[in-house]
Design a protein around this motif. Structure first.
Motif, short mmCIF file in Angstrom:
data_model
loop_
_atom_site.label_atom_id
_atom_site.label_comp_id
_atom_site.label_asym_id
_atom_site.label_seq_id
_atom_site.Cartn_x
_atom_site.Cartn_y
_atom_site.Cartn_z
N ALA A 201 0.82 -1.22 0.00
CA ALA A 201 0.00 0.00 0.00
C ALA A 201 0.83 1.25 0.00
CB ALA A 201 -0.95 0.00 1.19
N PRO A 202 1.86 1.42 0.82
CA PRO A 202 2.62 2.65 0.81
C PRO A 202 3.29 2.89 -0.51
CG PRO A 202 3.05 1.43 2.82
CD PRO A 202 2.27 0.55 1.93
N LYS B 266 0.38 7.64 7.31
CA LYS B 266 0.38 6.85 8.54
C LYS B 266 -0.92 6.09 8.71
CE LYS B 266 4.44 7.97 10.11
NZ LYS B 266 4.86 8.66 8.90
N PHE B 267 -2.05 6.79 8.36
CA PHE B 267 -3.36 6.10 8.45
C PHE B 267 -3.41 4.90 7.52
CE2 PHE B 267 -5.26 10.55 9.43
CZ PHE B 267 -4.78 10.50 10.71
N TYR B 268 -2.94 5.17 6.29
CA TYR B 268 -2.98 4.09 5.30
C TYR B 268 -2.09 2.92 5.73
CZ TYR B 268 -5.10 7.66 2.31
OH TYR B 268 -5.88 8.65 1.79
N GLN B 269 -0.91 3.29 6.29
CA GLN B 269 0.00 2.23 6.74
C GLN B 269 -0.63 1.42 7.86
OE1 GLN B 269 3.00 1.49 5.32
NE2 GLN B 269 2.86 -0.35 6.64
N GLU C 274 3.57 13.28 -3.67
CA GLU C 274 2.89 13.52 -2.42
C GLU C 274 3.74 13.16 -1.22
OE1 GLU C 274 -0.78 11.54 -2.47
OE2 GLU C 274 -1.61 12.61 -4.21
N LEU C 275 4.97 12.58 -1.41
CA LEU C 275 5.82 12.23 -0.28
C LEU C 275 6.36 13.50 0.37
CD1 LEU C 275 7.81 9.26 -1.74
CD2 LEU C 275 5.92 9.18 -0.12
N PRO C 276 6.54 13.55 1.67
CA PRO C 276 7.05 14.75 2.34
C PRO C 276 8.48 15.01 1.94
CG PRO C 276 6.94 12.92 3.87
CD PRO C 276 6.26 12.45 2.62
N PRO D 149 1.78 22.43 5.27
CA PRO D 149 0.53 21.77 5.76
C PRO D 149 0.15 20.59 4.89
CG PRO D 149 0.31 24.12 5.88
CD PRO D 149 1.60 23.91 5.19
N GLU D 150 0.30 20.78 3.59
CA GLU D 150 -0.05 19.66 2.71
C GLU D 150 0.84 18.47 2.98
OE1 GLU D 150 0.60 22.71 1.87
OE2 GLU D 150 -1.20 23.53 0.90
N GLU D 151 2.08 18.78 3.26
CA GLU D 151 3.00 17.69 3.59
C GLU D 151 2.61 17.03 4.90
OE1 GLU D 151 6.96 19.56 1.44
OE2 GLU D 151 6.68 19.70 3.59
N TRP D 152 2.15 17.87 5.83
CA TRP D 152 1.73 17.31 7.12
C TRP D 152 0.53 16.41 6.96
CZ3 TRP D 152 -2.78 18.34 10.01
CH2 TRP D 152 -2.78 17.83 11.30
N LEU D 153 -0.44 16.83 6.13
CA LEU D 153 -1.63 16.02 5.90
C LEU D 153 -1.28 14.72 5.15
CD1 LEU D 153 -4.19 18.83 4.87
CD2 LEU D 153 -4.18 17.50 6.98
N THR D 154 -0.42 14.95 4.19
CA THR D 154 0.01 13.76 3.43
C THR D 154 0.70 12.75 4.34
OG1 THR D 154 0.27 15.09 1.44
CG2 THR D 154 1.41 12.96 1.50
#
Length: 446
Positions: free
Chosen positions: A13-14, A63-66, A21-23, A53-58
């Motif tokens: 998945a990751p 993390k959620f997806y992981q 979109e990666l930080p 912020p977008e990086e923070w959300l991403t």
């Protein structure tokens, strides 16, 4: 709402998140020249290590997806593990049950062959015991033949002490020689049969030993498999044996295992059959030899009886002739005495006649005449001389006859003594000794 890029399962998945979109890392932020970048000198120190912020959300979404992917993968693994555990448990139970069943079948096979081996061991043991009994019969029968042989040889030696004309190779001696030869043949036959019996007993015992070793191995294997069949998952005396799950180099196959016992039983049955035939042969042999010996013994006894009867008859006739000879000798002796007396009686007439003739020779002259008296006297002297001569011839014949009868008497007495000696040997020595001849039962080994 879940994004299309994260609708995957497992650790992949990751990898589905786009690279844009990666930080960004701190040194990458420092060189950012995008529309939201700030490159003023006044803010240079505050922007060097921070995310957008977008990086923070991403990053949060990542993390959620992981976490979701890990939970989903863990749930899948738990499900698969549970299913695998159930399947392996069922398979293990089936395999163990199958192994237990196979152990039971193996126990039945071992029990079958063990029973066959035990039955054959008992049959072979019983047969060997019967053969040993027959061996003892053979030994007793062989020992029993020594008595007839000693009797026969003693009879032959005793009959060698016959004397004179009775020392003849008669029917008795021929039958005794036949008996001695028969006994020697029987002894040789019994010895060969005894050696064959000993070899057969040895073969029976070797087969029995092989059967007992095979039975002992199966007994031990049966107990081992019974013990193995009693093991279960609740047994407390089980443990790991890491090197046990392998085939031994000297192990056999089921076919060779069954063939081994089959061959042992087949060999034992073959030896047992040979032993039965040998026992039957021994029975017939002992019966035939004992009957042959007794038949020959009867023939010898019959020959002895006939010979003794002949000798008794001859002895009786000799005694009768001796009696007559003695009587005739007495008569002849009396006749000789009478002849001598008759000759003596002729002496006086001869003297008278001769004296007359002598005196008449003194007649004178013409008176010396050949008158009838002279002729009669001469004739008388001649007649008396002829009579004396005839009597002397008769006396000589009588004396010769007496001498001949005396010789005959001595011969008859000697022959009677010879017959008496022969009868004593045959009747008192031989026939008395032959009463010790063994019976058929003794000669049969009982």
């Amino acid at each position: 709402m879940m994004l299309p890029e994260v609708l995957v399962t497992g650790k992949s998945a990751p990898q589905s998140i786009p690279a844009r979109e990666l930080p960004l890392k701190s040194h990458e932020v420092a060189i950012n020249t995008g529309p939201y970048s700030s490159s003023g000198l006044a803010t240079a120190g505050f922007r060097s290590a921070k995310y957008l912020p977008e990086e923070w959300l991403t990053n949060n979404y990542n993390k959620f997806y992981q976490a979701f992917a890990d939970r989903d993968n863990a749930e899948r693994i738990r499900h698969e593990s549970k299913q695998l555990s159930a399947e392996t448990e069922a398979r293990t139970q089936r395999t163990q049950a199958d192994a237990t069943k196979k152990l039971g079948e193996r126990l039945q096979d071992i029990h079958f062959w063990k029973s066959e081996l035990h039955r054959e061991i008992e049959d072979l043991t019983a047969e060997t015991n019967l053969l040993v009994a027959q061996k003892m019969r053979l030994e007793r029968a062989l020992d029993a033949t020594e008595v007839p042989y000693s009797i026969t040889t003693d009879n032959l030696q005793c009959r060698e002490r016959r004397i004179g004309s009775d020392l003849v190779k008669d029917a008795v001696e021929e039958e005794l020689l036949k008996e001695a030869e028969l006994i020697r043949s029987v002894q040789e036959l019994l010895k060969r049969t005894l050696e064959q019996t000993i070899c057969q007993i040895r073969s029976n015992r070797e087969c029995k030993q092989n059967l007992e070793m095979d039975w002992s191995d199966k007994f031990e294997a049966y107990n081992t498999d019974v013990k193995c069949g009693k093991y279960n998952n609740q047994s407390t005396d089980v443990q790991y044996h890491l090197s046990s799950a392998k085939f031994e180099d000297n192990s056999s196959t089921p076919e060779s295992w069954a063939q081994f016992s089959h061959d042992n039983i087949y060999k034992a049955e073959r030896e047992r059959t040979a032993s039965i035939k040998l026992r039957s042969l021994i029975d017939n042999l002992l019966q035939d030899t004992s009957e042959d010996l007794r038949v020959q013994c009867a023939a010898v006894n019959t020959a002895f009886a006939q010979r003794c009867e002949e000798m008794n008859d001859a002895k009786a006739k000799l005694e009768e002739h001796l009696k007559k000879i003695l009587q005739e000798i007495g008569s002849q002796e009396r006749n000789i005495s009478a002849l001598k007396q008759a000759i003596k009686d002729k002496e006086a007439p001869m003297k008278v006649a001769q004296t007359r003739l002598y005196q008449r020779t003194f007649r004178p002259n013409v008176e010396l005449c050949r008158d009838p008296v002279q002729f009669t006297l001469v004739s008388e002297v001649g007649e008396i001389s002829d009579s004396v001569e005839s009597l002397q011839r008769s006396l000589s014949e009588a004396e010769q006859s007496l001498r001949n009868m005396e010789d005959t008497r001595m011969t008859l007495e000697k022959e009677i003594a010879i017959k008496t000696n022969s009868l004593f040997i045959d009747q008192e020595k031989c026939l008395t000794h032959r009463t010790r001849y063994p019976t058929v039962i003794k000669l049969s080994g009982y």
